[in-house]
Design a protein around this motif. Structure first.
Motif, short mmCIF file in Angstrom:
data_model
loop_
_atom_site.label_atom_id
_atom_site.label_comp_id
_atom_site.label_asym_id
_atom_site.label_seq_id
_atom_site.Cartn_x
_atom_site.Cartn_y
_atom_site.Cartn_z
N THR A 1 32.77 -17.26 -10.77
CA THR A 1 33.11 -16.16 -9.76
C THR A 1 31.87 -15.21 -9.64
OG1 THR A 1 35.04 -16.31 -11.16
CG2 THR A 1 34.79 -14.11 -9.93
N ALA B 1 37.37 -21.22 -9.60
CA ALA B 1 37.36 -19.97 -10.08
C ALA B 1 38.75 -19.34 -10.73
CB ALA B 1 37.14 -18.69 -8.63
N THR C 1 41.34 -19.26 -13.42
CA THR C 1 41.23 -19.63 -14.58
C THR C 1 42.50 -20.69 -14.97
OG1 THR C 1 41.97 -18.50 -16.95
CG2 THR C 1 42.77 -17.61 -15.04
N ILE D 1 43.12 -15.63 -23.44
CA ILE D 1 44.51 -16.20 -23.97
C ILE D 1 44.45 -17.55 -24.38
CG2 ILE D 1 45.72 -14.49 -22.40
CD1 ILE D 1 45.07 -16.75 -20.23
N TYR E 1 32.01 -11.91 -23.14
CA TYR E 1 32.24 -10.62 -22.28
C TYR E 1 33.73 -10.13 -22.33
CZ TYR E 1 33.28 -12.98 -17.87
OH TYR E 1 34.03 -13.75 -17.14
N ASP F 1 37.00 -7.80 -20.66
CA ASP F 1 37.44 -7.44 -19.23
C ASP F 1 38.57 -6.48 -19.26
OD1 ASP F 1 36.24 -8.10 -17.04
OD2 ASP F 1 37.24 -10.14 -16.71
N GLU G 1 47.37 -17.27 -13.24
CA GLU G 1 47.49 -16.18 -14.35
C GLU G 1 46.87 -14.88 -13.49
OE1 GLU G 1 48.07 -16.83 -17.36
OE2 GLU G 1 47.63 -14.93 -18.02
N CYS H 1 48.50 -10.90 -14.93
CA CYS H 1 47.78 -9.76 -15.09
C CYS H 1 47.94 -8.43 -14.39
CB CYS H 1 46.13 -9.88 -15.14
SG CYS H 1 45.59 -11.22 -16.08
N GLU I 1 40.43 -13.19 -7.40
CA GLU I 1 39.94 -12.01 -7.63
C GLU I 1 38.75 -12.00 -6.56
OE1 GLU I 1 40.70 -13.80 -10.23
OE2 GLU I 1 41.30 -12.49 -11.48
N TYR J 1 33.31 -6.75 -13.03
CA TYR J 1 32.24 -7.79 -12.39
C TYR J 1 32.10 -7.22 -10.70
CZ TYR J 1 34.98 -10.52 -9.19
OH TYR J 1 35.65 -11.20 -8.32
N GLY K 1 41.41 -8.88 -20.47
CA GLY K 1 40.82 -10.03 -20.29
C GLY K 1 39.77 -10.20 -20.95
N GLY K 2 38.95 -11.32 -20.58
CA GLY K 2 37.52 -11.63 -21.22
C GLY K 2 37.20 -12.93 -21.60
N TRP K 3 35.94 -13.50 -21.84
CA TRP K 3 35.76 -14.66 -21.73
C TRP K 3 34.69 -15.15 -23.00
CZ3 TRP K 3 37.66 -18.63 -18.67
CH2 TRP K 3 38.30 -18.15 -17.73
N ARG L 1 29.03 -7.10 -16.59
CA ARG L 1 30.24 -7.49 -17.76
C ARG L 1 30.37 -6.91 -18.69
NH1 ARG L 1 32.56 -12.23 -14.58
NH2 ARG L 1 30.83 -12.97 -13.50
N ARG M 1 47.84 -9.76 -23.20
CA ARG M 1 49.02 -10.79 -22.88
C ARG M 1 49.88 -11.25 -23.94
NH1 ARG M 1 45.04 -13.59 -18.38
NH2 ARG M 1 43.39 -12.31 -19.66
O1 LIG Z 1 35.71 -10.45 -14.61
C1 LIG Z 1 35.80 -11.59 -13.76
C2 LIG Z 1 36.42 -12.67 -14.27
O2 LIG Z 1 37.62 -12.60 -13.48
C3 LIG Z 1 38.63 -13.83 -13.84
O3 LIG Z 1 38.79 -13.61 -15.09
C4 LIG Z 1 39.89 -12.30 -15.42
O4 LIG Z 1 40.88 -12.63 -14.89
C5 LIG Z 1 41.61 -13.72 -15.34
C6 LIG Z 1 42.83 -13.69 -14.60
O5 LIG Z 1 42.51 -14.17 -13.15
C7 LIG Z 1 42.10 -13.35 -16.66
O6 LIG Z 1 42.88 -14.50 -17.22
C8 LIG Z 1 40.74 -13.07 -17.34
O7 LIG Z 1 40.96 -12.84 -18.63
C9 LIG Z 1 39.93 -12.12 -16.81
O8 LIG Z 1 38.93 -11.87 -17.49
C10 LIG Z 1 37.99 -15.05 -13.55
O9 LIG Z 1 38.66 -15.98 -14.06
C11 LIG Z 1 36.46 -15.22 -14.28
O10 LIG Z 1 36.02 -16.37 -14.06
C12 LIG Z 1 35.72 -13.78 -13.96
O11 LIG Z 1 34.37 -14.08 -14.55
#
Ligand SMILES: OC[C@H]1O[C@H](O[C@H]2O[C@H](CO)[C@@H](O)[C@H](O)[C@H]2O)[C@H](O)[C@@H](O)[C@@H]1O
Length: 398
Positions: A10, A39, A41, A67, A110, A112, A167, A171, A223, A243, A278-280, A316, A349
């Motif tokens: 993304t 892109a 999720t 999640i 990060y 979100d 997803e 949100c 997004e 972002y 959110g977050g990764w 981020r 969530r």
């Molecule tokens: O911040 C940018 C990120 O946006 C998406 O992730 C965010 O949205 C998701 C739902 O569409 C959510 O599940 C996730 O927890 C959020 O962080 C995108 O999928 C990411 O690739 C992107 O970095």
């Protein structure tokens, strides 16, 4: 060694990824290949689940959504021992979200929490203020859109967001419902709360947007589609994650210096707004044949150095507490210190109470909402059916 890492791409992800891993590659002599994923999720989750079920040895690390931990826990290496000390510098609630029965499934990269992006120039030009409620946002978006179109700005829309059946819609809709005082779909104790008049009112208001203040196409937006309309200067308001802040202020952006960010509105007379958490994170596959090197890379990616680069280049939100005091980050991306309290109060969530069933729960929720937004049934009808469906699912045990 050659290491592979699967991740959605993304925004400027590919370029920032190269910059983030370069110091680790140089220090260790290893090479990382980014395996670019869709892109969405939801699409990533589907693919990863198949790969992991098949014991795929080709992917060493997976970038994972906040999640997913309870659903994929068995497929990843436990990082609790190796990352113990590093995790002391991260927000405990985020580390907790990645811990399943004592196993640290993934390391945070990060966090979100979304913002309401608004065009300062257009609001000022039309004598409007930043809306505090969804009802005000609806009226202001319509007023500015009508006035601009009357002056020949034919492509301008009032509000862009994520309405695709995935997803991201879960949100967005969780935010409408929660900020109307209608609960969080399934409460932390497992109670199904979604079928209530406040939730119905929230979804009904959103159903009035496609075709009025939002393009019909918003029902297919994720997004990046929302950001595309926004960043070319064609929207008054946008709901998106942080972002989009850095990219919106990039040299090639039509809205550079012309927008502000604030918390999402409230609605239905309720006075507390809601942002979905959110977050990764980064997880090491238990099928990887290079686990030691993969763990070293995961540790580096979750380190202060990598999180700082990610914040500077990609705006981020770090998961390391001290980076919220970092002057360079505050100067490059003021949204980061500004957003600390927003993400700390963000609504999770219901993945913890529904465990392995979360994806099904979410998909039933976003389908009920997407049907309503598309004019296929009212919010009252669709949320009542949803409640019955969720009750069946819960009956089978989650
Ligand atoms: O911040 C940018 C990120 O946006 C998406 O992730 C965010 O949205 C998701 C739902 O569409 C959510 O599940 C996730 O927890 C959020 O962080 C995108 O999928 C990411 O690739 C992107 O970095």
């Amino acid at each position: 060694e050659y290491i592979t890492l699967a991740s959605g791409i993304t925004g400027s992800r590919v370029e920032t990824f190269k910059a983030i891993v370069a110091p680790w590659e140089k220090a260790t002599g290893n090479t990382v290949t980014l395996v670019p994923m869709p892109a969405s999720t939801t699409d990533q989750f589907g693919q990863y689940r198949l790969w992991l079920a098949a014991g795929n040895k080709d992917i060493d690390l997976y970038q994972t959504d906040v999640i997913w931990a309870p659903q994929l826990a068995d497929q990843f290496v436990d990082l609790a021992d190796v990352a113990g000390e590093l995790m002391d510098s991260h927000f405990p609630s985020i580390v907790e979200s990645q811990t399943v029965n004592g196993k640290l499934v993934a390391l945070p990269l990060y966090t979100d929490a979304p913002a309401l992006y608004y065009r300062t120039d257009l609001l000022e030009k039309h004598g409007a203020t930043v809306p505090e409620t969804w009802e005000e946002l609806t009226a202001t978006a319509q007023m500015v859109q009508d006035a601009e179109r009357a002056q020949g700005n034919a492509d301008l829309w009032g509000f862009v967001w994520q309405g695709n059946a995935y997803e991201g819609l879960t949100c967005n809709a969780l935010e409408w419902v929660k900020s109307f005082g209608g609960g969080q779909i399934i409460e932390p104790n497992g109670d199904i709360s979604i079928n209530n008049p406040k939730a119905v009112a929230a979804v009904e208001l959103a159903a009035s947007w496609p075709g009025t203040i939002s393009p019909e196409g918003v029902l297919a937006y994720k997004e990046e589609e929302a950001r595309g309309v926004w960043q070319t200067g064609n929207a008054v308001f946008m709901r998106n994650w942080p972002y989009a802040y850095g990219l919106g202020n990039g040299e090639d952006s039509a809205v550079k210096g012309k927008f502000g960010v604030t918390t999402l509105p409230t609605g239905g007379g309720h006075d507390v707004s809601a942002a979905t958490l959110g977050g990764w994170n980064i997880a090491v596959s238990k099928y990887s044949e290079k686990q030691e090197t993969a763990i070293s890379l995961a540790m580096y990616l979750a380190s202060p150095e990598a999180q700082k680069t990610r914040a500077l280049l990609g705006s981020r939100l770090p998961t390391i507490v001290s980076l919220y005091e970092d002057a360079e980050i505050a100067a490059a991306a003021p949204i980061i210190p500004q957003w600390k309290d927003v993400f700390l109060q963000a609504v999770p969530r219901p993945s913890a109470p529904t465990k392995g069933d979360y994806n099904e729960v979410s998909s039933k929720f976003w389908s009920a909402v997407h049907n309503t937004l598309s004019g296929d049934g009212t919010a009252a009808e669709n949320l009542e059916l949803l409640e019955l469906d969720l009750t069946d699912l819960k009956g089978a045990g989650w």
